[in-house]
Design a protein around this motif. Structure first.
Motif, PDB file in Angstrom:
ATOM      1  N   ASP A 200      24.715  24.351  29.821  1.00 32.31           N
ATOM      2  CA  ASP A 200      24.508  25.263  28.698  1.00 32.31           C
ATOM      3  C   ASP A 200      25.747  26.068  28.328  1.00 32.31           C
ATOM      4  O   ASP A 200      25.755  26.769  27.317  1.00 32.31           O
ATOM      5  N   LYS A 201      26.798  25.967  29.136  1.00 33.01           N
ATOM      6  CA  LYS A 201      28.062  26.616  28.790  1.00 33.01           C
ATOM      7  C   LYS A 201      29.029  25.616  28.143  1.00 33.01           C
ATOM      8  O   LYS A 201      30.196  25.923  27.950  1.00 33.01           O
ATOM      9  N   SER A 202      28.529  24.439  27.815  1.00 31.75           N
ATOM     10  CA  SER A 202      29.250  23.380  27.105  1.00 31.75           C
ATOM     11  C   SER A 202      30.610  23.056  27.714  1.00 31.75           C
ATOM     12  O   SER A 202      31.654  23.273  27.079  1.00 31.75           O
ATOM     13  N   PRO A 203      30.614  22.517  28.929  1.00 31.30           N
ATOM     14  CA  PRO A 203      31.889  22.094  29.515  1.00 31.30           C
ATOM     15  C   PRO A 203      32.583  21.008  28.695  1.00 31.30           C
ATOM     16  O   PRO A 203      33.803  20.861  28.762  1.00 31.30           O
ATOM     17  N   GLU A 204      31.811  20.247  27.895  1.00 30.64           N
ATOM     18  CA  GLU A 204      32.416  19.219  27.048  1.00 30.64           C
ATOM     19  C   GLU A 204      33.326  19.855  25.992  1.00 30.64           C
ATOM     20  O   GLU A 204      34.415  19.336  25.697  1.00 30.64           O
ATOM     21  N   PRO A 233      28.290  19.488  36.187  1.00 33.06           N
ATOM     22  CA  PRO A 233      28.542  18.530  35.103  1.00 33.06           C
ATOM     23  C   PRO A 233      29.842  17.760  35.319  1.00 33.06           C
ATOM     24  O   PRO A 233      30.842  18.314  35.781  1.00 33.06           O
ATOM     25  N   VAL A 234      29.834  16.492  34.947  1.00 34.02           N
ATOM     26  CA  VAL A 234      30.971  15.615  35.205  1.00 34.02           C
ATOM     27  C   VAL A 234      32.230  16.089  34.486  1.00 34.02           C
ATOM     28  O   VAL A 234      33.351  15.828  34.934  1.00 34.02           O
ATOM     29  N   SER A 235      32.067  16.805  33.384  1.00 29.23           N
ATOM     30  CA  SER A 235      33.231  17.313  32.653  1.00 29.23           C
ATOM     31  C   SER A 235      34.119  18.174  33.536  1.00 29.23           C
ATOM     32  O   SER A 235      35.356  18.159  33.411  1.00 29.23           O
ATOM     33  N   PHE A 236      33.502  18.941  34.441  1.00 30.18           N
ATOM     34  CA  PHE A 236      34.297  19.812  35.301  1.00 30.18           C
ATOM     35  C   PHE A 236      35.159  19.011  36.268  1.00 30.18           C
ATOM     36  O   PHE A 236      36.250  19.448  36.647  1.00 30.18           O
ATOM     37  N   GLN A 240      39.178  19.585  36.346  1.00 32.95           N
ATOM     38  CA  GLN A 240      39.920  19.977  37.542  1.00 32.95           C
ATOM     39  C   GLN A 240      41.204  19.171  37.741  1.00 32.95           C
ATOM     40  O   GLN A 240      42.084  19.583  38.493  1.00 32.95           O
ATOM     41  N   LEU A 241      41.309  18.041  37.056  1.00 31.01           N
ATOM     42  CA  LEU A 241      42.502  17.205  37.171  1.00 31.01           C
ATOM     43  C   LEU A 241      43.618  17.652  36.225  1.00 31.01           C
ATOM     44  O   LEU A 241      44.737  17.159  36.314  1.00 31.01           O
ATOM     45  N   GLN A 242      43.318  18.591  35.346  1.00 30.38           N
ATOM     46  CA  GLN A 242      44.293  19.038  34.348  1.00 30.38           C
ATOM     47  C   GLN A 242      45.188  20.124  34.938  1.00 30.38           C
ATOM     48  O   GLN A 242      45.227  21.258  34.487  1.00 30.38           O
ATOM     49  N   SER A 243      45.919  19.789  35.964  1.00 32.98           N
ATOM     50  CA  SER A 243      46.702  20.776  36.714  1.00 32.98           C
ATOM     51  C   SER A 243      47.869  21.352  35.916  1.00 32.98           C
ATOM     52  O   SER A 243      48.388  22.426  36.232  1.00 32.98           O
TER      53      SER A 243
END
Length: 362
Positions: A200-204, A233-236, A240-243
């Protein structure tokens, strides 16, 4: 001293903070608390009258002067099956409501939850909502649901409920830690996204914004924090890879450390699609952050348009609007930090006290 019973149906971080405020600062009342742990949401929604009996039976056979319950509690059933509570004046506090789910995420049992909420609202002497958006979406939801009834519809019910409803926000604490100086033009902006790691916090949308910011990584730094649960959610996992852009990506459990971190940030970002007040945003603004929020939910009633980005259309359109605003702030300077003094505990305490006292001497 008068006695009160507070029943919290899903005792998350924000509801625990609200409960502590009620117990410690509102009215000259000796409070007892029944707080159901924030897990097994569906069972909490329908099983709470039974669960509170198992958790704190000694609190349910006493006489009280006032009963304050959160809206996930089936108040009609609770006040029916526990005889000592049947005549107790009651307040139903809405941290959220079950009528405002995004259509794509409606649970199968949502209509059952909605009907239960209506019964609870009928039973309560007063209804309190944490935002105007919350109240409006609840009452409009009641009207829409009643239109589906084939006959014997209580046509004036929404009006009756509105007559005993009021808006009273969840308060925030006044910031005591020093705030970071406002950055100069073209100085790197530090952005915090501080919400629960849930759908519901729209990680997408957050992911889309991050992808667009990658080519501006020398100008922006992103901190991602917030409570995490068993299912993430898989988006997170991709985020997390966007270092290159993200300097922090985990929950900060220590409250003082969290508050200190907020004071080092310049902007607080929300991507929520299901939100009723936005405590995390307000706390960050109090700590010195400029809000960047979608123009939906409760945000337009709390903040002026220059703090809002496009909150409708495709993820691409929304992300573009948010990033364009950030680039504009980078090049031309941040807008003034909004005043959130009206949400401070000291300013809301008298209003809560008046609400509760009005029932005591009804």
């Amino acid at each position: 001293m008068r006695k009160g019973l507070l029943i919290s149906g899903y005792h998350s971080i924000s509801q625990a903070s609200w409960s502590d405020f009620i117990v410690n600062q509102v009215a000259d009342i000796s409070w007892s608390i029944i707080a159901l742990p924030p897990r097994y949401f569906s069972w909490r929604m329908r099983g709470n009258p039974l669960s509170i009996g198992q958790l704190a039976p000694k609190h349910l056979d006493q006489n009280y002067d006032v009963l304050l319950a959160t809206s996930s509690i089936d108040l009609a059933t609770v006040q029916s099956i526990y005889p000592a509570l049947r005549q107790t004046p009651s307040i139903l506090y809405f941290h959220d409501n079950q009528f405002a789910y995004p259509a794509s995420n409606n649970p199968q049992s949502v209509v059952d939850w909605q009907i239960t909420a209506i019964y609870s609202a009928i039973r309560a002497d007063k209804l309190v909502f944490n935002s105007q958006y919350n109240q409006d979406s609840f009452l409009s939801g009641v009207k829409k649901l009643l239109k589906k009834m084939p006959d014997l519809v209580p046509k004036q019910l929404a009006i009756t409920l509105q007559q005993k409803a009021t808006v009273l926000a969840v308060p925030i604490q006044k910031q005591t830690i020093g705030k970071k100086p406002t950055p100069e033009k073209n100085q790197k902006l530090r952005i915090v996204w501080n919400h629960r790691w849930e759908w519901d916090k729209s990680p997408e949308l957050l992911e889309s914004i991050i992808n667009k910011l990658q080519k501006h990584s020398e100008n922006f730094e992103l901190i991602i924090t917030g409570q995490q649960f068993r299912t993430v959610p898989v988006s997170f996992k991709r985020i997390q890879l966007q270092s290159k852009l993200i300097s922090h990506c985990q929950f900060v459990e220590d409250k003082n450390q969290y508050q200190q971190m907020l004071t080092t940030c310049d902007v607080v970002l929300s991507t929520a699609i299901h939100e009723f007040q936005g405590i995390a945003v307000l706390e960050a603004v109090e700590a010195g952050c400029v809000p960047l929020l979608p123009n939906r939910l409760s945000y337009p009633e709390m903040f002026e348009a220059n703090y809002l980005y496009l909150g409708e259309g495709s993820l691409e359109q929304q992300a573009t609007s948010a990033v364009d605003t950030l680039i504009n702030w980078l090049e031309n300077g941040l807008p003034t930090i909004p005043d959130v003094n009206s949400f401070h505990e000291s300013n809301l305490q008298p209003k809560y006290a008046e609400l509760i006292t009005s029932l005591l001497f009804k």
